[in-house]
Write a protein that holds these residues in place. Structure first.
Motif, PDB file in Angstrom:
ATOM      1  N   ASN A  23       1.520  -3.596  -9.670  1.00  0.00           N
ATOM      2  CA  ASN A  23       0.223  -3.108 -10.140  1.00  0.00           C
ATOM      3  C   ASN A  23      -0.032  -1.659  -9.736  1.00  0.00           C
ATOM      4  N   ALA A  24       0.275  -1.320  -8.484  1.00  0.00           N
ATOM      5  CA  ALA A  24      -0.066   0.026  -8.015  1.00  0.00           C
ATOM      6  C   ALA A  24       0.782   1.084  -8.702  1.00  0.00           C
ATOM      7  N   SER A  25       2.002   0.722  -9.062  1.00  0.00           N
ATOM      8  CA  SER A  25       2.875   1.707  -9.704  1.00  0.00           C
ATOM      9  C   SER A  25       2.412   2.052 -11.109  1.00  0.00           C
ATOM     10  N   TYR A  78      -2.372  -4.806  -4.375  1.00  0.00           N
ATOM     11  CA  TYR A  78      -2.077  -3.737  -3.404  1.00  0.00           C
ATOM     12  C   TYR A  78      -0.855  -2.925  -3.811  1.00  0.00           C
ATOM     13  N   TYR A 106      11.973  -3.720 -10.942  1.00  0.00           N
ATOM     14  CA  TYR A 106      11.910  -3.154  -9.601  1.00  0.00           C
ATOM     15  C   TYR A 106      12.206  -4.218  -8.550  1.00  0.00           C
ATOM     16  N   TYR A 107      12.028  -3.850  -7.287  1.00  0.00           N
ATOM     17  CA  TYR A 107      12.594  -4.584  -6.161  1.00  0.00           C
ATOM     18  C   TYR A 107      12.050  -5.981  -5.893  1.00  0.00           C
ATOM     19  N   ARG A 108      11.091  -6.459  -6.705  1.00  0.00           N
ATOM     20  CA  ARG A 108      10.555  -7.791  -6.406  1.00  0.00           C
ATOM     21  C   ARG A 108      11.254  -8.914  -7.178  1.00  0.00           C
TER      22      ARG A 108
END
Ligand SMILES: Cc1ncc(C[n+]2csc(CCOP(=O)(O)OP(=O)(O)O)c2C)c(N)n1
Ligand SMILES: [Mg+2]
Length: 802
Positions: free
Chosen positions: A188-190, A219, A75-77
């Motif tokens: 983490n949230a995903s 978060y 993903y985007y990170r």
């Protein structure tokens, strides 16, 4: 000093130090790319920014164990990971931030995806596969959180198939006998998304080599872990998946996101387990920070406490790595400062180069249009108006293509009274502008390679006299294709042992083995993902969704991932997955739906086939399995036990996509339908014939593509009346069909009567035969609607039915 896994016995201290400093430089540059990136958005040079700050050191560590042939679905990170492997660089990173519409400058998406959406190019300019086993492979990111998970499962599954199926061992361009592993990354949230759990469970059931990393910064935008994750600890609650004494399950590791040595060690162990045992592994990277908050849309001071913000500053991974380097005497402060100064300078240079490339590409176009205007002005064509337009356009400091579009359209408006000849240069420029920007922004939705469905040779059907049940026809087709092509494998709920609930694969597991005809758990979302990932790795999956009604569970990956794949990479990636399902008429609210409007509107970029019989379905599979395009085939649920003639050339005949078939000829009305409705239409037509009404029946066969030869408009030239008969809700697929016929084919020109649609009721179909009769269009409805249409045209000849 803490041992670092990369410091193996066979490297010198100097080599070790140089590796650490090179890692630090990558992390440092990545951080500054993020910091400058945010400024570029806030000063208006880019639209939106989401960056990988805080996750740099973990990604440098992950990159160390990523080998040629491996895959990432993330993903985007993940910018730092991309930089570390040389799969992207700061200049390309900024090119994407600015949306530079050029594959050369922005190879991930040609400017189509927002920043932070990574991909490598898997195809050459002609759409042919490049070799994968000698490259680092990155499947193209999508924005929906956890949307990377289903595809990841398929990428990992492909390794298992390449490893365990000897018939695939010669596909060395795609795999070195399955030794590759698939890396996943997620926030983490995903992990709160259901698909995360579905995929982790499936990976453990299937025991595939998948190395899943969770970047845990506590978060998901503003929402902290206590609202996201039970016990606020994803690896703890996943401990039930931990490998048991039989070796089934996954290994679970944790490492702190600011601890370089710990991360290197953990990734080394994790990758070793994943590679040698070929089983799933989870790396939970904890204590990760988000120095600039979630994205450019807001600031994290609004939702993080002062303590948390202070902690994030102290435990910033770059700060910590820097301290560790100095404390362990790997570099002096002065040398490190020198390294940082030059690294920062490089970042700034690359950002400037990306901006100047982006702007100059557009400015070149603006200059050439200004010349067109000058030429018209010199010829006294609307001189004052065009001069004003030219001055206005040239005065824009940082123009974008929209500014050029506005100027071109203004120029067309002010020259409306000039002759074509006078403004030819303007018209030519306008056409070029449309064509160039079609290529930039609208090309490659479908394949235009040599393997596009339109290039598959048409081999006509030859029928035999042997009457068989419909299911035997598709079964014979699958058997022939699987014999021909070892890359083909089929899977889904009940597909393996019993060969699917309608026997389309019956006996084929015995013949081809469990790897190629496989039962799956009840998990439509990830079944589609398995197909996408495996297809991306050169295999030919047929993923089965048991009933059309349950395709809704699998629609997200079809819509967000598969259908957009060629488009969002501007032809850089493909996944020729075939999804097989069955539907339309049966009984009840969840067993007889036909939500074709929803489907075709969600999956533009795929083909959607709606065969009326198993023979037509087989011909479509024969076409699709010889092409490189993804497709959905909806078979007719009531067709498996109907008698059909076994084709003589079942292994070879093809049904061309987008080509209609006229099943009855008639002069009064053109009736357009598909799938199960064809049978009803044929019966209604016989009844109508008794009343002297001659109906031309056209089976569209595929909804996407739709009647590429405009045969329906041709038919309307004779009949002048149009009826669209569809099982979806009113205004569902029938709205699309009307739009195609009336607007695209200009069918309205030939109509003498209002076109009508015969559809289901607005509600879902009620249970039982009466429920069907009063919910779905019946022979009586088709008769009545067409009869009344004729009554309106000639009440004397056809008195009203009611
Ligand atoms: C399906 C879906 N829902 C919501 C969003 C909006 N959204 C984008 S990022 C994000 C938070 C993700 O948090 P996490 O997974 O922890 O990743 P992080 O950004 O913290 O690295 C949300 C809710 C989305 N992109 N997709
Ligand atoms: Mg997070």
């Amino acid at each position: 000093m803490q041992e670092v896994a990369t410091k193996s016995a066979d490297i010198t201290q100097e080599e070790f130090v140089s590796t650490v400093l090179s890692d630090y430089k990558i992390a440092f540059q990545s951080r500054h790319a993020s910091l400058i990136g945010r400024k570029e958005v806030l000063t208006g040079k880019a639209k939106f920014g989401i960056f990988g700050d805080g996750k740099e050191v973990a990604q440098v560590a992950m990159a160390k164990v990523f080998e040629k042939g491996d895959w990432r679905s993330g993903y985007y990170r993940d910018q730092t990971f991309m930089f570390a492997l040389g799969l992207s660089d700061v200049q390309k990173f900024f090119a994407q931030l600015y949306a530079h519409a050029s594959v050369e400058k922005e190879p991930a998406s040609g400017g189509r995806s927002m920043n932070g959406h990574y991909a490598t190019r898997l195809l050459d300019d002609q759409g042919n596969w490049l070799s994968q086993s000698d490259r680092f492979n990155v499947s193209a990111d999508i924005s929906p959180t956890a949307g990377q998970m289903p595809r990841l499962l398929g990428l990992a599954l492909a390794s298992k198939l390449y490893k365990e199926n000897p018939a695939l061992h010669n596909m060395s361009d795609f795999s070195s006998q399955g030794k590759e592993i698939a890396f996943g990354t997620i926030g983490n949230a995903s992990t709160s998304e259901g698909i995360f759990w579905e995929v982790m469970n499936a990976a453990c059931v299937m025991q595939v080599p998948m190395l899943m990393s969770v970047w845990d910064d506590g978060y998901g935008i503003s929402v902290p872990a206590k609202y996201q994750t039970a016990k606020e600890n994803i690896s703890a609650i996943m401990s039930g998946f931990q490998t048991n004494d039989k070796g089934v399950g996954m290994e679970i590791f944790t490492a702190r996101g600011w601890n370089y040595a710990e991360l290197c060690n953990v990734y080394k162990q994790a990758a070793d387990v994943c590679r040698t045992k070929h089983t799933p592994v989870l790396v939970h990277v904890t204590e990760v920070t988000q120095p600039q908050g979630h994205s450019t849309s807001g600031s994290h001071e609004r939702y993080k406490t002062k303590e948390r913000l202070d902690w994030e500053i102290e435990f910033d991974c770059i700060t910590q790595m820097r301290q560790w380097i100095i404390e362990n005497g790997l570099c002096t402060v002065e040398s490190l400062e020198a390294l940082e100064a030059s690294a920062l300078n490089e970042v700034k240079q690359m950002q400037k180069a990306a901006w100047s490339d982006f702007v100059s590409d557009i400015k070149i176009d603006i200059q050439s249009f200004a010349q067109v205007l000058t030429q018209l002005i010199t010829s006294q064509i609307a001189p004052s108006e065009l001069s004003a337009i030219r001055e206005q356009l040239l005065s824009i400091n940082d123009p974008i293509r929209r500014d050029l579009g506005t100027a071109i359209n203004q120029s067309l408006r002010v020259t409306i009274h000039n002759t074509q000849a006078q403004k030819q240069a303007l018209l030519d420029y306008h056409k070029k502008f449309i064509d160039d920007n079609h290529d930039r922004y609208s090309s490659k939705l479908y394949s235009d390679s040599n393997e596009s469905v339109f290039k598959v040779p048409h081999i006509p059907l030859e029928t035999s006299d042997e009457q068989v049940d419909g299911y035997q026809v598709v079964r014979a087709c699958f058997e022939a294709n699987m014999e021909r092509d070892p890359r083909i494998f089929a899977f889904g709920e009940d597909v393996g042992k019993i060969g699917d609930v309608n026997q389309g694969f019956s006996g084929l597991q015995e013949k081809f083995g469990e790897l190629r005809v496989t039962d799956k758990g009840i998990r439509e979302w990830s079944i589609i993902g398995e197909g996408i990932g495996a297809a991306m790795r050169g295999l030919r999956p047929i993923a089965e969704i048991q009933y059309l009604d349950y395709l809704l569970y699998g629609l997200e990956p079809l819509s967000d991932d598969l259908a957009t794949l060629q488009y969002r990479t501007k032809g850089g990636q493909k996944a020729p997955l075939i999804v097989r399902t069955r539907g339309h008429r049966l009984e009840g609210i969840w067993h007889s739906g036909s939500p074709m409007g929803m489907i075709i509107n969600a999956v533009r970029g795929m083909h959607v086939c709606v065969p009326r019989s198993m023979t037509q379905a087989a011909g479509m599979y024969n076409t699709l399995l010889r092409s490189d395009e993804p497709a959905l085939v909806v078979e007719c649920l009531n067709g498996y036990r109907s008698k059909e003639k076994m084709p003589k050339n079942i292994a070879d005949f093809t049904v061309p996509l987008g080509v209609t078939e006229t099943l009855r000829f008639g002069e009064d009305v053109t009736l357009v339908t598909y799938g199960s409705n064809v049978r009803i239409a044929l019966q209604a037509i016989e009844l109508l014939a008794e009343y002297g009404i001659r109906v031309e029946l056209i089976d569209v066969q595929t909804l996407l593509p739709f009647d590429i030869n405009h045969s329906i408009a041709e038919s309307l030239k004779n009949t002048n009346r149009l009826v669209v008969f569809d099982e979806d809700v009113p205004g569902g697929a029938s709205a699309f069909i009307l739009q195609q016929i009336l607007e695209v084919q200009n069918g309205y020109k030939y109509l003498d009567s209002k076109p009508i649609t015969i559809t289901s009721k607005e509600h879902r179909p009620a249970y039982s035969s009466d429920g069907d009769y009063f919910s779905k269009p019946s022979i009586d409805d088709v008769f009545a609607e067409i009869y009344q249409m004729m009554h309106e045209s000639n009440p004397q000849k056809w008195p009203s039915l009611f």
